[in-house]
Write a protein that holds these residues in place. Structure first.
Motif, PDB file in Angstrom:
ATOM      1  N   HIS A  17       0.817  -1.206   0.000  1.00 58.92           N
ATOM      2  CA  HIS A  17       0.000   0.000   0.000  1.00 58.92           C
ATOM      3  C   HIS A  17       0.856   1.263   0.000  1.00 58.92           C
ATOM      4  N   GLY A  18       2.116   1.130  -0.307  1.00 55.16           N
ATOM      5  CA  GLY A  18       3.039   2.257  -0.217  1.00 55.16           C
ATOM      6  C   GLY A  18       4.044   2.012   0.889  1.00 55.16           C
ATOM      7  N   LYS A  19       4.981   2.902   1.024  1.00 53.24           N
ATOM      8  CA  LYS A  19       6.053   2.707   1.999  1.00 53.24           C
ATOM      9  C   LYS A  19       5.496   2.746   3.424  1.00 53.24           C
ATOM     10  N   VAL A  24       1.714   6.197   7.849  1.00 58.16           N
ATOM     11  CA  VAL A  24       0.646   5.203   7.960  1.00 58.16           C
ATOM     12  C   VAL A  24      -0.126   5.412   9.258  1.00 58.16           C
ATOM     13  N   LEU A  25       0.590   5.678  10.339  1.00 60.13           N
ATOM     14  CA  LEU A  25      -0.042   5.952  11.631  1.00 60.13           C
ATOM     15  C   LEU A  25      -0.700   7.328  11.637  1.00 60.13           C
ATOM     16  N   LYS A 204      -1.142  -7.034   7.104  1.00 61.18           N
ATOM     17  CA  LYS A 204      -0.808  -7.618   5.803  1.00 61.18           C
ATOM     18  C   LYS A 204      -1.668  -6.956   4.726  1.00 61.18           C
ATOM     19  N   GLY A 205      -2.684  -7.628   4.217  1.00 61.55           N
ATOM     20  CA  GLY A 205      -3.504  -7.021   3.178  1.00 61.55           C
ATOM     21  C   GLY A 205      -4.242  -5.790   3.641  1.00 61.55           C
ATOM     22  N   GLY A 332      -1.703  -4.202  -3.485  1.00 59.89           N
ATOM     23  CA  GLY A 332      -2.499  -3.343  -2.619  1.00 59.89           C
ATOM     24  C   GLY A 332      -2.729  -2.019  -3.318  1.00 59.89           C
ATOM     25  N   ASP A 333      -2.894  -0.957  -2.546  1.00 59.35           N
ATOM     26  CA  ASP A 333      -3.198   0.349  -3.121  1.00 59.35           C
ATOM     27  C   ASP A 333      -2.069   0.890  -3.991  1.00 59.35           C
TER      28      ASP A 333
END
Length: 352
Positions: A17-19, A24-25, A204-205, A332-333
């Motif tokens: 989904h990217g790095k 992400v948080l 994961k996913g 993923g994205d």
């Protein structure tokens, strides 16, 4: 520059989904009220609300949030062993507990695993029927180390019936449960109904920070909560994992069908290249294994050159085999953010 360094410097990647950086948080917390109370040693609205949501979505009586799937699954098998008075459990030779956990099940719980099937394929119903007396059978869906293969749903139903007739508890390693639903054309509840206990991952996913759900009957979960405390899993606050798990679960759980179709398209393009192939040839989930002829130095140099030239990350690692190398692709994205013309250029360069 090496393969991993060239991958890290790319601006787009085929997988994920990217790095996985602190963004992400940050994204998951943006809409959260700063005055919202955190959980406290396994209690509180933030954790209990999420557990209840997953219990409902999985169609299972109760659910517990764990900081790791390793902890959750070892505890699940220990509980079933205690309940049945049997120290033997069964799973595939490539099960995570067997190859990635430093014999935790054996050293911490003194359980005796029985390996069922061959490490080149899925286990079969006949092999399950030939099992000696065991407390629990663990099935992983999909079988990651084989490339994401899935058994037919009818075979899962037959295995479930057989286990219940024999009093064998059936546990689902559903780390990637939601990724399997498009192939089965089933709901999570319909899949989970075949099992006595279920583990689901949220990094994961789903793409969260970390964490897992372990779900099962209320007496099972009551025992699992005691084991979670014994393991040190009741951190004073798990909300930095729970809030992103909830956020990305809602964001991505209904995107799995799209990811699977994108994986099929990408695998088709790789399979059109001489000396390159995938397993499965046609993916059944959003993941597959990518194989390339050549020794690890030759293949690494080839991938590194392509990554530097295109800015698209294919992989940061390779596993050498006899005459070829392999890696894993998991859509993923991030894949959808790559312009079609950039992919065309990637495959133009990839062709020898």
């Amino acid at each position: 520059m090496d393969l991993q360094a060239s991958y890290q410097q790319t601006s787009r990647q085929l997988s994920g989904h990217g790095k996985r950086n602190v963004g992400v948080l940050k994204q998951a917390l943006e809409a959260i009220d700063a005055n919202q109370s955190s959980d406290h040693y396994g209690t509180g609205e933030v954790i209990e609300r999420f557990e209840q949501k997953l219990s409902k979505d999985l169609g299972i009586e109760d659910a517990i949030f764990f900081p790791s799937g390793t902890m959750a699954q070892q505890i699940a098998l220990r509980i079933w062993a205690n309940e049945t008075g049997n120290r033997s459990v069964a799973y595939h030779p490539l099960c995570h507990l067997e190859i990635h956990e430093q014999d935790g099940l054996k050293q911490l719980h003194h359980l005796e695993p029985i390996l069922i099937g061959d490490d080149k394929r899925l286990m079969t119903l006949d092999e399950v029927k030939a099992l000696p007396d065991v407390a629990c059978l663990l099935i992983e869906l999909p079988q990651r180390e084989l490339g994401g293969y899935l058994p037919p749903f009818a075979e899962l139903e037959a295995i479930s019936r057989h286990c219940r007739e024999r009093g064998i508890r059936l546990h689902l390693d559903g780390a990637r449960l939601f990724e399997t639903l498009p192939y089965y054309e089933k709901t999570a509840e319909e899949v989970c109904a075949l099992f006595d206990s279920v583990y689901v991952s949220f990094y994961k996913g789903i793409g969260g920070i970390a964490g897992a759900i372990l779900a099962g009957p209320k007496p099972f979960c009551a025992e699992a909560r005691i084991w979670k405390r014994r393991y040190g899993g009741d951190l004073i606050g798990l909300y930095p994992y729970i809030i992103p798990a909830d956020y990305y679960y809602e964001l991505r759980k209904d995107r799995m069908g799209m990811y699977v179709e994108q994986a099929k398209d990408l695998a088709h393009r790789f399979n059109a290249i001489d000396g390159v192939w995938t397993t499965p040839e046609i993916p059944v989930t959003n993941m597959f294994h990518l194989h390339m002829n050549g020794d690890i130095e030759t293949v690494s140099n080839r991938i590194e050159r392509i990554q530097v030239e295109t800015g698209i990350g294919i992989t940061g690692y390779l596993i050498p085999h006899d005459g070829h190398c392999s890696t894993e692709i998991s859509i993923g994205d991030a894949y959808g953010e790559i312009e079609p013309s950039w992919l065309d250029e990637l495959f133009r360069i990839f062709h020898p």
